[in-house]
Design a protein around this motif. Structure first.
Motif, PDB file in Angstrom:
ATOM      1  N   UNK A 101       0.826  -1.225   0.000  1.00  0.00           N
ATOM      2  CA  UNK A 101       0.000   0.000   0.000  1.00  0.00           C
ATOM      3  C   UNK A 101       0.851   1.262   0.000  1.00  0.00           C
ATOM      4  N   UNK A 102       2.109   1.167  -0.388  1.00  0.00           N
ATOM      5  CA  UNK A 102       3.032   2.294  -0.366  1.00  0.00           C
ATOM      6  C   UNK A 102       2.484   3.510  -1.108  1.00  0.00           C
ATOM      7  N   UNK A 103       2.718   4.697  -0.515  1.00  0.00           N
ATOM      8  CA  UNK A 103       2.400   5.985  -1.136  1.00  0.00           C
ATOM      9  C   UNK A 103       3.556   6.938  -0.860  1.00  0.00           C
ATOM     10  N   UNK A 104       3.860   7.779  -1.842  1.00  0.00           N
ATOM     11  CA  UNK A 104       4.875   8.807  -1.654  1.00  0.00           C
ATOM     12  C   UNK A 104       4.378  10.118  -2.234  1.00  0.00           C
ATOM     13  N   UNK A 105       4.642  11.199  -1.501  1.00  0.00           N
ATOM     14  CA  UNK A 105       4.516  12.551  -2.033  1.00  0.00           C
ATOM     15  C   UNK A 105       5.955  12.988  -2.275  1.00  0.00           C
ATOM     16  N   UNK A 106       6.359  13.006  -3.532  1.00  0.00           N
ATOM     17  CA  UNK A 106       7.741  13.269  -3.885  1.00  0.00           C
ATOM     18  C   UNK A 106       8.130  14.727  -3.781  1.00  0.00           C
ATOM     19  N   UNK A 107       9.443  14.945  -3.769  1.00  0.00           N
ATOM     20  CA  UNK A 107       9.976  16.303  -3.722  1.00  0.00           C
ATOM     21  C   UNK A 107       9.510  17.123  -4.913  1.00  0.00           C
ATOM     22  N   UNK A 108       9.165  16.451  -6.011  1.00  0.00           N
ATOM     23  CA  UNK A 108       8.666  17.141  -7.210  1.00  0.00           C
ATOM     24  C   UNK A 108       7.208  17.565  -7.062  1.00  0.00           C
ATOM     25  N   UNK A 109       6.529  17.057  -6.039  1.00  0.00           N
ATOM     26  CA  UNK A 109       5.105  17.329  -5.867  1.00  0.00           C
ATOM     27  C   UNK A 109       4.235  16.205  -6.398  1.00  0.00           C
ATOM     28  N   UNK A 110       4.852  15.233  -7.060  1.00  0.00           N
ATOM     29  CA  UNK A 110       4.088  14.108  -7.612  1.00  0.00           C
ATOM     30  C   UNK A 110       3.683  13.131  -6.509  1.00  0.00           C
ATOM     31  N   UNK A 111       2.564  12.446  -6.745  1.00  0.00           N
ATOM     32  CA  UNK A 111       2.115  11.377  -5.852  1.00  0.00           C
ATOM     33  C   UNK A 111       2.439  10.046  -6.541  1.00  0.00           C
ATOM     34  N   UNK A 112       3.055   9.130  -5.809  1.00  0.00           N
ATOM     35  CA  UNK A 112       3.503   7.860  -6.348  1.00  0.00           C
ATOM     36  C   UNK A 112       2.876   6.708  -5.569  1.00  0.00           C
ATOM     37  N   UNK A 113       2.613   5.603  -6.259  1.00  0.00           N
ATOM     38  CA  UNK A 113       2.246   4.365  -5.576  1.00  0.00           C
ATOM     39  C   UNK A 113       3.422   3.401  -5.740  1.00  0.00           C
ATOM     40  N   UNK A 114       3.294   2.215  -5.187  1.00  0.00           N
ATOM     41  CA  UNK A 114       4.391   1.252  -5.199  1.00  0.00           C
ATOM     42  C   UNK A 114       4.861   0.951  -6.623  1.00  0.00           C
ATOM     43  N   UNK A 115       3.943   0.597  -7.485  1.00  0.00           N
ATOM     44  CA  UNK A 115       4.307   0.203  -8.849  1.00  0.00           C
ATOM     45  C   UNK A 115       5.000   1.337  -9.600  1.00  0.00           C
ATOM     46  N   UNK A 116       4.451   2.540  -9.519  1.00  0.00           N
ATOM     47  CA  UNK A 116       5.017   3.652 -10.287  1.00  0.00           C
ATOM     48  C   UNK A 116       6.384   4.081  -9.757  1.00  0.00           C
ATOM     49  N   UNK A 117       6.583   4.079  -8.447  1.00  0.00           N
ATOM     50  CA  UNK A 117       7.884   4.514  -7.923  1.00  0.00           C
ATOM     51  C   UNK A 117       8.964   3.488  -8.230  1.00  0.00           C
ATOM     52  N   UNK A 118       8.622   2.195  -8.180  1.00  0.00           N
ATOM     53  CA  UNK A 118       9.602   1.161  -8.549  1.00  0.00           C
ATOM     54  C   UNK A 118      10.003   1.330 -10.008  1.00  0.00           C
ATOM     55  N   UNK A 119       9.036   1.536 -10.865  1.00  0.00           N
ATOM     56  CA  UNK A 119       9.311   1.685 -12.298  1.00  0.00           C
ATOM     57  C   UNK A 119      10.200   2.901 -12.562  1.00  0.00           C
ATOM     58  N   UNK A 120       9.869   4.031 -11.980  1.00  0.00           N
ATOM     59  CA  UNK A 120      10.608   5.270 -12.255  1.00  0.00           C
ATOM     60  C   UNK A 120      12.007   5.250 -11.650  1.00  0.00           C
ATOM     61  N   UNK A 121      12.126   4.891 -10.381  1.00  0.00           N
ATOM     62  CA  UNK A 121      13.424   4.984  -9.724  1.00  0.00           C
ATOM     63  C   UNK A 121      14.414   3.921 -10.174  1.00  0.00           C
ATOM     64  N   UNK A 122      13.951   2.741 -10.520  1.00  0.00           N
ATOM     65  CA  UNK A 122      14.890   1.706 -10.948  1.00  0.00           C
ATOM     66  C   UNK A 122      15.271   1.852 -12.422  1.00  0.00           C
TER      67      UNK A 122
END
Length: 139
Positions: A49-70
């Motif tokens: 159920x991971x959620x992130x409010x990134x430094x860019x202002x974007x909201x991320x879920x588990x799938x999207x943050x794994x895809x972008x950061x890796x």
């Protein structure tokens, strides 16, 4: 009762609860370039159920943050450094960490909530806020 010990900067110093130590260890693993390059290793540290409010202002879920950061290497090839790492166990099975990061001069205050699960401590929520250091006082 929640553990309120908070030993700054050095995760190897005594005085932290095992829960805080585990969260700090996993937080530092998330910043490891080898872990960040692997969707399997990086994703294994994130709660479903991971959620992130990134430094860019974007909201991320588990799938999207794994895809972008890796998918992208560390900017400039230098690893991210951390400072002022502090932690507190706020409830049974929940640890809150705060710290700062420096990625090639880009400074960000960070806040993470870690939850203990059957799979260990997993990052449940993260937020980053860019900041500019205050100039030293002039007398």
């Amino acid at each position: 009762m929640p553990d309120t010990s908070a030993t700054p900067d050095r995760p190897d110093l005594p005085g932290r609860s095992p829960a805080v130590e585990a969260a700090i260890e996993n937080e530092l693993r998330l910043l490891d370039p080898e872990v960040r390059a692997s969707p399997a290793l990086f994703g294994a540290l994130l709660h479903p159920e991971f959620t992130e409010f990134g430094a860019s202002g974007a909201r991320w879920d588990r799938e999207s943050i794994v895809q972008v950061l890796t998918a992208r290497p560390e900017p400039g090839g230098r690893p991210t450094t951390t400072s002022r790492m502090r932690g507190v166990q706020v409830a049974e099975g929940v640890v809150h960490l705060t710290f700062d990061t420096d990625t090639n001069g880009r400074l960000v205050h960070r806040s993470s909530l870690w939850r203990r699960t059957d799979d260990g401590w997993l990052l449940w929520f993260h937020q980053g806020t860019p900041f500019t250091p205050e100039p030293p006082p002039t007398d």
